[in-house]
Design a protein around this motif. Sequence first.
Motif, short mmCIF file in Angstrom:
data_model
loop_
_atom_site.label_atom_id
_atom_site.label_comp_id
_atom_site.label_asym_id
_atom_site.label_seq_id
_atom_site.Cartn_x
_atom_site.Cartn_y
_atom_site.Cartn_z
N VAL A 1 50.67 36.98 39.70
CA VAL A 1 49.72 37.48 39.32
C VAL A 1 49.97 38.03 37.82
O VAL A 1 49.19 37.94 36.86
CB VAL A 1 49.64 38.76 40.11
CG1 VAL A 1 48.47 39.79 39.42
CG2 VAL A 1 48.88 38.27 41.39
N ARG B 1 41.84 31.64 37.87
CA ARG B 1 41.39 32.74 38.68
C ARG B 1 40.09 32.12 39.51
O ARG B 1 39.30 31.06 38.90
CB ARG B 1 40.62 33.86 37.53
CG ARG B 1 39.99 34.99 38.62
CD ARG B 1 39.58 35.87 37.54
NE ARG B 1 39.20 37.11 38.27
CZ ARG B 1 39.72 38.19 38.62
NH1 ARG B 1 41.04 38.16 38.17
NH2 ARG B 1 39.30 39.20 39.20
N LYS C 1 44.90 39.72 45.07
CA LYS C 1 45.40 40.91 44.48
C LYS C 1 44.28 41.95 45.13
O LYS C 1 43.13 41.92 44.56
CB LYS C 1 45.71 40.78 43.33
CG LYS C 1 46.32 42.39 42.76
CD LYS C 1 46.68 42.24 41.27
CE LYS C 1 45.47 42.39 40.38
NZ LYS C 1 45.59 42.67 38.92
N TYR D 1 49.30 42.43 47.97
CA TYR D 1 49.04 41.02 47.89
C TYR D 1 48.89 40.37 49.14
O TYR D 1 49.65 40.51 50.09
CB TYR D 1 50.19 40.34 47.01
CG TYR D 1 50.26 41.10 45.78
CD1 TYR D 1 49.73 40.51 44.62
CD2 TYR D 1 51.33 42.11 45.51
CE1 TYR D 1 49.99 41.08 43.32
CE2 TYR D 1 51.67 42.69 44.36
CZ TYR D 1 50.92 42.20 42.95
OH TYR D 1 50.93 42.60 41.83
#
Length: 450
Positions: A334, A257, A307, A288
């Motif tokens: 994701v 992340r 996202k 996305y």
Amino acid sequence: MDHPEGAGKTDDARLGFDRRVRLEFRGAKLSSDGGLLVMRELDDALGLSDLASDALHDSRRGKNTTHRLDGQFRQSVFGRLAGYEDVNDAERLSLDPVMRQIVGGRAVDAQAASASQMGRFETETLAAPENRKALADLNGQWIDRFHDRNGLKYIVLDMDSSVSPTYGDQEGSAWNWHFDCTCYHPNFLFNQFGMLKRCALRNGNVHSAYGWRDLLDPVIARYAKRNLMRFFRADAAYASPAIYARLEEEGYFYAIRLPVNAVLREKIAHRLTRPVGRPSLTKVKRFYEDFHYQAQSWEDERRVIAKIEWHPGELFPRVGFIVTNLPMEPDWVVRFYNQRGTAEQHIKEGKQAINWTRLSCKGMAQNEVRLQLHALAYNLGVFLQGANLPEEMADWSLTSLQTRLIKIGARVVRHARAITFQLAEVAVSGTLFSRILTTIQRLRAPPVLT
């Protein structure tokens, strides 16, 4: 006169409400941890204590060698698995029939070590530098031994940190503003099965990614010669170009992340305006974006997936960014990253079932030893979970295994040629217990080559 099983003879007690009821105290014949015998069988099937004996250096001399090193090691690990977080209960466990059997095996007069003996073992013998290094490596050796019996097709590594609150003047403890307490800040590396590959105890005020290389490099080396696909996940605290480069160098796919910044938000600015049409009252609208991005500290640009989610009743979207070298579609990446949340569940299990936050020694080295012993106990429980258990208990958590299986009441009856443990049949029936043992014994089969 002492009882032949080690319990002192006392007068029987009777209850006033019913004089027919007589109470007998036979502490050395009874145990609340009968299920530990299953774990000892698992230990023997995989040869885990043998690996520990080979790795650890026994510096004890003279009278301090009354108890064998492998016996004291098992007492430390198995005691924690049963919920005894430190050596405070060692005096009582030294006469516990199950613990005596686990520690001594075939030795008729085996006895577990006392609290003072276990204290010296953990704070002196195991705290020696060479033994602390060996303990840190032992989890990986144990996991390899398990996978050698079951096979391994790919590996997913999840790195995460946690908090261990401290009390008093403990070496290395410090105030952590994120956790809002005085604590240690340990770091953990799990695989996709919830097994703890490696852990490290750190000062309370260090950054979450501090010392990541010391945790990751030994695990990378362990899998370097195996023909496996390799994956890595971590949250935004580990968003570092040095980590990306190290993983790329070793052929790992990763999903990490990224913290939100103005440049990233500008890349998806067209998605930050509420979608046209009446907002749904029940459904989440999800989008996305897939693009390349290079921060100032990066030598190369990398793929980033955004996202964007619009939730009912919320004025602004929820936005998250992931840096990755995975070639899959954004929604797949994701979903893969989101599975990283299982690492937080593993840490929660370690805290609840094994209580690995119980680090109450004054010295940092001694607390490091205790964290590693907690980790080994945790892995022993996870090995049982991964041993293709009967369907009735396939979804039991580590806490459930502890309360339903390990904490089975037991009574020992000794004969000339046999030792019988009479187990309470409550959460686990005799039939189910036998099926568990059969499952464990299959692990004695020759290793599966990978």
